[in-house]
Design a protein around this motif. Structure first.
Motif, mmCIF file in Angstrom:
data_model
loop_
_atom_site.group_PDB
_atom_site.id
_atom_site.type_symbol
_atom_site.label_atom_id
_atom_site.label_comp_id
_atom_site.label_asym_id
_atom_site.label_seq_id
_atom_site.Cartn_x
_atom_site.Cartn_y
_atom_site.Cartn_z
ATOM 1 N N PHE B 65 7.503 42.608 88.121
ATOM 2 C CA PHE B 65 9.091 41.966 87.294
ATOM 3 C C PHE B 65 9.388 40.492 88.042
ATOM 4 N N TYR B 66 8.585 40.804 89.940
ATOM 5 C CA TYR B 66 8.857 39.720 91.052
ATOM 6 C C TYR B 66 7.836 38.127 89.947
ATOM 7 N N ALA B 67 6.637 39.245 89.835
ATOM 8 C CA ALA B 67 5.476 37.881 89.266
ATOM 9 C C ALA B 67 5.918 37.585 87.768
ATOM 10 N N ALA B 68 6.371 38.253 87.449
ATOM 11 C CA ALA B 68 7.247 37.904 85.775
ATOM 12 C C ALA B 68 8.189 36.778 86.271
ATOM 13 N N ALA B 69 8.809 37.262 87.408
ATOM 14 C CA ALA B 69 10.556 36.000 87.683
ATOM 15 C C ALA B 69 8.987 34.891 87.546
ATOM 16 N N ALA B 70 8.182 34.939 88.476
ATOM 17 C CA ALA B 70 7.530 33.922 89.595
ATOM 18 C C ALA B 70 6.938 33.011 88.349
ATOM 19 N N MET B 71 6.543 33.624 87.225
ATOM 20 C CA MET B 71 5.895 32.832 85.454
ATOM 21 C C MET B 71 6.846 32.516 85.169
ATOM 22 N N THR B 72 7.985 32.528 85.311
ATOM 23 C CA THR B 72 9.440 32.323 84.186
ATOM 24 C C THR B 72 9.457 30.713 85.214
ATOM 25 N N ALA B 73 9.737 30.559 86.660
ATOM 26 C CA ALA B 73 9.679 29.526 87.863
ATOM 27 C C ALA B 73 8.611 28.570 87.114
ATOM 28 N N ILE B 74 7.327 29.165 86.740
ATOM 29 C CA ILE B 74 6.201 27.900 86.961
ATOM 30 C C ILE B 74 6.431 26.948 85.768
ATOM 31 N N ALA B 75 7.502 28.466 83.880
ATOM 32 C CA ALA B 75 7.366 27.294 83.527
ATOM 33 C C ALA B 75 8.518 26.330 83.239
ATOM 34 N N ALA B 76 9.454 27.497 84.178
ATOM 35 C CA ALA B 76 10.727 25.826 84.496
ATOM 36 C C ALA B 76 9.913 24.833 84.852
#
Lengths: 128, 664
Positions: B65-76
């Motif tokens: 989940f942390y990784a998925a959130a990190a990917m979202t942050a990178i996209a943002a």
């Protein structure tokens, strides 16, 4: 007193009161939302909201606070008369929603006039 | 059209930029896809590991989940970089910004459109989800794992929509030299703060929802999930409150119709989750302190989240006519499916799992703190029902025949009486003790009652005869008196206030709400309005305020032309104007001029200008509007003072089992 009665009774009383309030208020103050041709064909009593496209005959008077124009949809049209400030994007070609009533002489006297703008949050997208 | 005709001239510039810049779009889309995969993996693994109670895999699921959130942050981050570097190869950047838009607004373009605002929603969900999962193991491995799984499912849904249906990283076939720019209505300071606060308030309520559902799934009916997510619920509530008030403030300053709330569907769908969250914040205390209302609390949290999803669906699908709708897009059906899935999932959970949540505590009498909370909850749900019916009436009546709509009159007639009762309850409720109605507390009610009576008599003497006003002001004064009574009692033992910060913070929030109510009531019942056409030098008087029209001028500014009609008011000059934006087919925008006196706002709108130098104005005098904004600040202050750094007391039930007879 049982649990069901202790909590259920107030819940039922509140629900009944809220139900009554909703019923009485929506009966008294709901309006039909029609197109111009629907208004022409059924002409309900009381206030209605009507959506139509502003035609090219906009006439302003009284320093721009009073306006008359023709609103039209696919088949029918009606003259509209309105006093008050106009939305910024008001011009021929846009769709407006007018709230008011149709008088005996066939003129729609609008109490409020809103511009209907389907994409308020974005400008026209590029055609790709 | 525009794109094609201008393309050749821009080609050279494009070729230089393309290599470095198109990559940004691919990277962003890749990050979203990677996040989606991580999220799906986290969901599957967390549910499986939670069911088997395998600690290692629970850990792995959480980290996914942390990784998925990190990917979202990178996209943002990539989208923000694309915006700030004016990378018009991205359709989103080209459609929502242009070179002349001021930089802060370019940055705000991130959440200014459909796709970007969804990405922002997802980002907040990811970040807060991580924060809620970090220390979640102590509430039980299984609950923590299920919560991670539910959060990962929600995150994956949003990432799926972003990656597949409405991507902010879609590329244009030809890079235009300039973008279309932000809609003029949104080019305002309010844009920098209102949307992010509202959207964050919506997104953050997914946390209590996820932990509530996880506790139900795991069969843990105690208040551990409430304590664990209390901060997130408070954060969600504060953000939603601030978001509503900021939205009102923005509408008031920008739209120029003299008001701040129009019962538009978009306003309604933001109000409903706030009402449900308010109800939950109160009823959750009953469970924390008394171990009661367990099933009810599950239901409220689920209701609040469903209303958030419902609101998101309404705003983004265009099913209900509104002035706020996003451009028509393909995401409507997806959100409808998501809403449907959430409803089925929650209903099944409540039906099959909530049975074991029945509390085994002897019932409290009706006239007690518990009783007051329950009644308040029922009334708030009543308001939700009123607003919900008004919002969906066009849909329902349209399906059954002719479309019908309701206006402000409906909400005032149906919702007003309920609000009045809630206000009365706010005056009485805090004085009632837990478990029983002691005679000591009944005596304390004389202060609010006396205050309300004095205010009522005062209003009658002044000559006010409007029934709603005669109810709202005295009751609001009664609530204030209750708060002061409680503070007065506490000041005899000042340490109580520090020891029970949550409680006294909440009272401050009540006081803030009283100020808001006074502002709402005054500006609603006593607004004055006047339309007038003036020549330079002429004067108009509206409810005692005199304004003089001094003349008009035209000003050229960075991205628009302003036509200003100046009015002298005392020693101030008001400058209502109409702006015309060149780049957008000459779209016009009214700039309202507002000045605040100690008792009222004088609100001037330039309606039209004549060729002879005359100008038409619509002038409003709005009493006590500033109280609404000030009261909102007090509410937030109350929440912050009462809760920031507060470690959360041990549950009342566990600490002392002896009956408490005095108000705790």
């Amino acid at each position: 007193m049982t649990m069901a009665l202790r909590w259920g009774l107030p819940a039922v009383v509140v629900a009944a009161c809220v139900g009554y309030l909703i019923y009485s208020a929506s009966g008294g103050s709901s309006e039909y939302y029609l197109t111009v041709s629907q208004l022409r064909s059924q002409a309900p009593a009381g206030d209605v909201r009507v959506a139509g496209v502003v035609q090219n005959d906009v006439q302003k008077s009284d320093g721009g606070l009073h306006v008359t124009f023709t609103a039209k949809d696919g088949t029918a049209s009606m003259p509209v008369e309105y006093t008050g400030t106009l939305p910024d994007i008001f011009q021929p070609g846009i769709t407006v929603v007018v709230e008011g009533r149709l008088s005996g002489d066939g003129v729609f006297h609008a109490r409020t006039l809103l511009a209907k703008c389907p994409s308020r949050f974005s400008t026209q997208p590029y055609t790709q | 059209m525009l794109v094609v005709s201008l393309a050749p001239a821009a080609d050279a510039a494009n070729l230089r930029r393309t290599s470095g810049v198109v990559i940004l779009g691919y990277l962003g889309a890749g990050a979203l896809l990677a996040g989606l995969v991580m999220g799906g993996f986290s969901a599957l693994l967390s549910f499986w590991a939670g069911w088997r109670e395998t600690d290692v895999f629970i850990q792995v699921g959480r980290r996914a989940f942390y990784a998925a959130a990190a990917m979202t942050a990178i996209a943002a981050l990539l989208l923000e970089v694309a915006l700030l570097t004016h990378d018009f190869s991205l359709a989103y950047v080209a459609e929502h910004t242009d070179l002349s838009t001021p930089m802060p607004l370019v940055a705000a373009g991130f959440y200014g459109g459909q796709e970007g605002s969804l990405l922002y929603w997802t980002l907040i969900l990811g970040l807060l989800g991580c924060a809620s999962l970090v220390a979640s193991a102590r509430i039980g491995a299984r609950v923590a794992a299920y919560a991670a799984g539910i959060l990962a499912l929600i995150l994956s849904f949003f990432l799926f929509v972003l990656a597949v249906v409405a991507s902010p990283f879609d590329l244009l076939s030809i890079t235009p030299p300039d973008g279309l720019g932000l809609n003029p209505v949104l080019r305002d300071g309010g844009m920098l703060i209102h949307p992010p606060v509202v959207l964050a308030g919506f997104a953050s309520f997914a946390i209590p929802f996820a932990f509530a559902c996880a506790a139900l799934l795991a069969g843990r009916a105690d208040a551990a999930w409430i304590r664990h997510t209390r901060r997130f619920a408070l954060l969600a509530w504060s953000l939603q409150s601030a978001g509503l008030l900021l939205g009102m403030w923005w509408a008031y300053h920008v739209l120029g119709w003299g008001g701040y709330w129009s019962w538009d569907p978009v306003e309604n769908v933001a109000l409903m989750p706030w009402l449900a969250t308010t109800a939950y914040l109160h009823s959750s205390q009953v469970q924390e302190k008394r171990g009661r209302l367990r099933t009810w609390n599950f239901g409220l949290v689920i209701l609040a989240f469903l209303l958030v999803v419902f609101g998101t669906f309404i705003v983004r699908s265009g099913v209900v006519p509104s002035v706020h709708t996003f451009a028509i897009s393909a995401i409507g059906p997806w959100f409808f499916a998501f809403l449907f899935a959430c409803i089925v999932f929650s209903a099944a959970l409540i039906a099959f799992r909530a049975g074991g949540a029945r509390a085994h505590v002897e019932p409290a009498p009706a006239v007690s703190r518990e009783g007051a909370f329950v009644l308040q909850n029922l009334l708030l749900i009543g308001v939700i029902a009123v607003v919900f019916w008004g919002t969906i009436l066009p849909l329902v009546s349209g399906m059954l025949g002719t479309e019908r709509v309701v206006g402000a009159a409906y909400y005032e007639r149906a919702g007003g009486p309920i609000f009045v009762v809630i206000l009365g309850l706010m005056a009485v409720g805090p004085l009632l003790p837990w478990r029983q109605a002691g005679s000591a507390s009944l005596r304390a009610i004389r202060w609010p009652a006396a205050t309300a009576s004095v205010v009522l008599v005062g209003l009658l003497v002044v000559g006010i005869r409007s029934i709603p006003a005669l109810l709202a002001f005295p009751l609001a004064a009664g609530v204030a008196a209750t708060v002061f009574t409680e503070y007065g009692r506490a000041f005899k033992k000042p340490r109580t206030i520090l020891r029970k910060r949550r409680r006294y913070g909440a009272y401050l929030a009540h006081l803030g709400l009283v100020v808001v109510v006074a502002g709402l009531a005054a500006s609603h019942f006593a607004q004055q309005e006047k339309d007038v056409t003036l020549r330079p030098g002429e004067t108009v008087t509206v409810s005692g305020y005199t304004l003089t029209y001094t003349g008009s001028e035209q000003r050229e500014l960075q991205d628009h032309t302003d036509f200003v009609a100046a009015m002298r008011f005392g020693d101030k000059t008001l400058e209502p104007s109409r702006a015309t934006y060149g780049g957008l087919g000459g779209q016009a925008l009214t700039h309202v001029a507002i000045t605040t006196t100690p008792t009222s706002d004088v609100y001037v709108v330039l309606a039209a200008t004549g060729t002879d130098g005359s100008a038409s104005f619509r002038i409003f005098v709005n009493p006590l509007v500033t109280w609404i904004w000030a009261g909102g600040a007090v509410i937030i202050l109350g929440v912050v003072l009462g809760n920031v750094g507060e470690r959360g007391a041990a549950p009342e039930l566990a600490r002392r089992r002896v009956p408490v007879t005095l108000p705790a």
